[in-house]
Design a protein around this motif. Structure first.
Motif, PDB file in Angstrom:
ATOM      1  N   ARG A 120     -15.164 -22.031   8.614  1.00  0.00           N
ATOM      2  CA  ARG A 120     -13.765 -21.583   8.559  1.00  0.00           C
ATOM      3  C   ARG A 120     -13.480 -20.829   7.265  1.00  0.00           C
ATOM      4  N   SER A 196       0.067 -14.322  10.272  1.00  0.00           N
ATOM      5  CA  SER A 196      -1.221 -14.183  10.970  1.00  0.00           C
ATOM      6  C   SER A 196      -2.329 -14.824  10.151  1.00  0.00           C
ATOM      7  N   SER A 197      -3.437 -15.121  10.812  1.00  0.00           N
ATOM      8  CA  SER A 197      -4.573 -15.716  10.105  1.00  0.00           C
ATOM      9  C   SER A 197      -5.197 -14.691   9.168  1.00  0.00           C
ATOM     10  N   TYR A 198      -5.932 -15.199   8.175  1.00  0.00           N
ATOM     11  CA  TYR A 198      -6.591 -14.276   7.261  1.00  0.00           C
ATOM     12  C   TYR A 198      -7.613 -13.404   7.986  1.00  0.00           C
ATOM     13  N   ARG A 201      -5.697 -10.521   9.394  1.00  0.00           N
ATOM     14  CA  ARG A 201      -5.195  -9.646   8.330  1.00  0.00           C
ATOM     15  C   ARG A 201      -6.322  -8.817   7.734  1.00  0.00           C
ATOM     16  N   GLU A 248      -9.631 -19.576   3.622  1.00  0.00           N
ATOM     17  CA  GLU A 248      -9.675 -20.172   4.952  1.00  0.00           C
ATOM     18  C   GLU A 248      -9.265 -19.121   5.975  1.00  0.00           C
ATOM     19  N   SER A 249     -10.182 -18.761   6.861  1.00  0.00           N
ATOM     20  CA  SER A 249      -9.971 -17.620   7.763  1.00  0.00           C
ATOM     21  C   SER A 249      -8.866 -17.842   8.775  1.00  0.00           C
ATOM     22  N   THR A 250      -8.499 -19.089   9.039  1.00  0.00           N
ATOM     23  CA  THR A 250      -7.475 -19.387  10.036  1.00  0.00           C
ATOM     24  C   THR A 250      -6.079 -19.541   9.428  1.00  0.00           C
ATOM     25  N   ALA A 251      -5.961 -19.413   8.104  1.00  0.00           N
ATOM     26  CA  ALA A 251      -4.706 -19.740   7.417  1.00  0.00           C
ATOM     27  C   ALA A 251      -3.782 -18.531   7.284  1.00  0.00           C
ATOM     28  N   PRO A 252      -2.457 -18.759   7.295  1.00  0.00           N
ATOM     29  CA  PRO A 252      -1.497 -17.691   7.023  1.00  0.00           C
ATOM     30  C   PRO A 252      -1.424 -17.411   5.528  1.00  0.00           C
ATOM     31  N   TYR A 253      -0.644 -16.409   5.153  1.00  0.00           N
ATOM     32  CA  TYR A 253      -0.449 -16.053   3.745  1.00  0.00           C
ATOM     33  C   TYR A 253       0.770 -16.811   3.231  1.00  0.00           C
ATOM     34  N   SER A 263      -5.194 -22.858   0.811  1.00  0.00           N
ATOM     35  CA  SER A 263      -6.061 -22.157   1.757  1.00  0.00           C
ATOM     36  C   SER A 263      -6.875 -21.044   1.100  1.00  0.00           C
TER      37      SER A 263
END
Length: 386
Positions: A120, A196-198, A201, A248-253, A263
């Protein structure tokens, strides 16, 4: 003549990202004089209290202390307005944008493996530059520093950003000289990307930046998968880069800095500190530097300014690289990296420092080494030593 019936107080607010804080300071009568007391904490929670005066002082001295506290807090973004919008009613009001970056907490070298093993988490280079958000609105380009204030960028970067196909966009990245390294995309045309997820983005950032054929703008590649992350880590260390970032690729900003973890985290390969210039050392090309330890300033030595750099003046903030700090704070092998106009005075604290291991730790280290060598000499297979 002032009497002890005089008092003065103010309540300041700071609301940005996940922060919603209150700071109160007051001049209050006490016996024959006055004291300056303060209270702070999250809005609606129990407040921590303290005093800036260990004993009553005259009103003029109390007022000087009080004004200094208010000036320090408003410079950090606190405001008398209850909405907590930073910098209102201050000299920086015209520069305030309300846009701040997501800030990263540090990790230790011992924590790396868990981020490498977990798919992740993606890996990127930590750039040794100036953190800047860049907003494009039609033909207008606005550069925003880590404190949410407008700042400047070199023409090659501004011209490169102007070439982006998006009419409106908001980039996050670092400026190094005449090059801007973008590593995140927060907004594109009518779409706010922060939720959106990283992974999403970053993919959109690559698509957007790929169309620009100009040296002033580049995007930061990301390594995914354990093997690729290890390769990037080894490559960055070999090239003596500043460090590495795990995201963390699934995390928002999420703007602001979390109290812990988060994250996005960072690992520096060498230590740096933001220091205050205490004085210029006469005709020498060096300056004395200090850090804040609770309420007082502590000398941490001197740093030489390279011939091609202007000598900073007292009160300015510098970024200094060093190997480690001795007990008491003196920096070993300090190297001047440049001025910082995006760091607050209160952030120049002793807690930044990485200290030299104590003698007991060194003795333990050498004892382990001796045991290892003795085991080898006795024909016993030694355990790996780190």
């Amino acid at each position: 003549m002032q009497t002890n019936s005089i008092s003065e107080n103010i309540t300041l607010y700071y609301c940005q990202g996940s922060s919603d804080k209150v700071y109160r300071v007051a001049i209050e009568p006490s016996g024959p004089g006055f004291v300056v007391n303060f209270a702070y904490g999250r809005r609606g929670s129990t407040m921590n209290t303290g005093t800036k005066t260990s004993a009553p002082v005259g009103f003029d001295e109390a007022k000087k202390i009080y004004d200094g506290v208010v000036k320090e807090k408003t410079a950090k973004g606190y405001t008398p307005g209850e909405d907590g919008t930073p910098y209102t009613q201050t000299d920086n009001a015209q520069r305030a944008t309300g846009i701040v970056p997501q800030l990263l907490n540090p990790i230790d070298e011992a924590d790396i493996e868990q981020f490498i093993a977990d798919d992740r988490w993606w890996t990127q280079e930590k750039f040794d530059g100036r953190r800047v958000l860049v907003e494009k609105r039609g033909d207008t380009i606005t550069a925003i520093n880590r404190n949410g204030l407008t700042t400047s960028l070199p023409s090659p970067i501004l011209e490169a950003v102007q070439l982006l196909s998006a009419t409106n966009c908001l980039l996050d990245g670092e400026a190094i000289g005449d090059v801007y390294f973008a590593f995140d995309l927060l907004h594109q045309d009518v779409t706010d990307m922060r939720a959106s997820s990283y992974a999403v983005r970053h993919a959109m950032l690559m698509n957007l930046a790929d169309g620009v054929e100009a040296d002033g703008l580049r995007y930061a590649p990301a390594a995914t998968g354990a093997s690729a992350k290890r390769q990037m880590l080894a490559k960055l260390k070999k090239a003596k880069k500043e460090g590495v970032v795990f995201k963390e690729s699934t995390a928002p900003y999420t703007p602001g800095r979390p109290a812990s973890g988060g994250s996005q985290v960072k690992l520096k390969f060498y230590a740096t500190a933001s220091c205050i210039v205490a004085k210029v050392n006469g005709a020498k090309r060096s300056v004395a530097i200090e850090l804040i330890d609770v309420k007082s300033r502590v000398s941490v030595g001197n740093v030489t300014i390279p011939p091609n750099q202007a000598i900073p003046t007292a009160g300015q903030i510098l970024e200094v690289r060093y190997l480690y700090a001795y007990p008491g704070g003196s920096l070993y092998q300090p190297v001047y990296l440049g001025r910082r106009d995006d760091i607050r005075l209160g952030d120049c604290a002793m807690r930044q420092l990485k200290f030299k291991p104590r003698a007991a730790t060194r003795r333990k280290h050498f004892a382990m080494l001796n045991r290892r060598n003795n085991s080898r000499h006795n024909g016993i297979a030694a355990l790996p030593f780190y």
